[in-house]
Write an enzyme that holds these catalytic residues in place. Sequence first.
Site, PDB file in Angstrom:
ATOM      1  N   LYS A  80       0.796  -1.273  -0.047  1.00 30.09           N
ATOM      2  CA  LYS A  80       0.097   0.029   0.039  1.00 30.09           C
ATOM      3  C   LYS A  80       0.895   1.290   0.113  1.00 30.09           C
ATOM      4  O   LYS A  80       2.016   1.326   0.429  1.00 30.09           O
ATOM      5  CB  LYS A  80      -1.077   0.041   1.209  1.00 30.09           C
ATOM      6  CG  LYS A  80      -0.323   0.044   2.613  1.00 30.09           C
ATOM      7  CD  LYS A  80       0.252   1.689   3.106  1.00 30.09           C
ATOM      8  CE  LYS A  80       0.995   1.379   4.434  1.00 30.09           C
ATOM      9  NZ  LYS A  80       1.617   2.650   4.442  1.00 30.09           N
TER      10      LYS A  80
ATOM     11  N   ASP B 149      -1.841  -0.677  10.887  1.00 31.38           N
ATOM     12  CA  ASP B 149      -2.009  -0.578   9.584  1.00 31.38           C
ATOM     13  C   ASP B 149      -2.954  -2.121   8.968  1.00 31.38           C
ATOM     14  O   ASP B 149      -3.360  -2.265   7.864  1.00 31.38           O
ATOM     15  CB  ASP B 149      -1.077  -0.665   8.798  1.00 31.38           C
ATOM     16  CG  ASP B 149      -0.230   0.734   8.625  1.00 31.38           C
ATOM     17  OD1 ASP B 149      -0.835   1.788   8.906  1.00 31.38           O
ATOM     18  OD2 ASP B 149       0.895   1.086   8.196  1.00 31.38           O
TER      19      ASP B 149
END
Length: 298
Positions: A13, A149
């Site tokens: 990401k 995350d």
Amino acid sequence: MNLKVLEGISRAKINLHLAVLNRRIDGYHNISSLMAGLELADTLTLQKYSFSAKNGIEISITDSGGEYGYITGSIETESNLISIGAKNYLKKIGTGGSLEFSIVKNIPSGAGLGGGSSNAACAIELVRHALDRERDEACYSAAAETGSDVPYFLYGGFAFASGRGEIIEPVLFNCDYHVILVNNGIHVDTAKAYKALKRDYMYSGPGHKESAASIEGCMGNLGKWKEVMKNDFEDAIFPVYPEIGQIKERLYGLGADYAAMTGSGSTVFGVFSNYNRALDACDYLKKANKAILTKFAL
């Protein structure tokens, strides 16, 4: 009894936007971020598995290749987020067992790309599928407990993250943009980066809802991204490591429509609407840095 080998795609990401807000009483910081998944990915495989009502959990992780496969062997199994995520999930549902994972590692470590967190979320999903369970609160709770995350990677795609990163709001957005990831090998200490920002408990900058509304309103216009998106860590990192800031400027000079550092660094990314321009820029940047050309994952 082992039924079948299960394989999962564990994507990288980037933080298209990352604002660090106030410090919390638990020591973390509240953030406001727009995350985006990439086609760059590891492949995680659950090779063998068996489950029992007993509390004991045994996990092994082996390297199956990839450019960064050496990372797997350098991390103790107990400290690997794959192991931590799987254990947290099994404990949440009161199940013991034996798990054998293997991984093809293509995402560089410590680069702000979320590789370890993505692996953890993928491990939770593989174990869930092996048990033929629905995705439920146990998944999200285990993910949040594993790392800030990790909950994002249960969703993937484009999503806003708030709180310490565990509150996820998916965004429906598709695009065909190309992304260059550039890393010059500098290691950035995340704890020191947070400290350098000097965010206290009374910080009163723009809140998450305000930032998210402004960003979502212009996501369809790539030309406006650099007007409304930012990474607060750049203010702390670029003065200490000017080479990282120079990569961002170089990306703009090579035709990037938007460029920023991801996470607390040190990877810098450039978003390109034109593939040929992105390809030429990546070839140029490879002369002095590690550069990867990828795309947003649809």
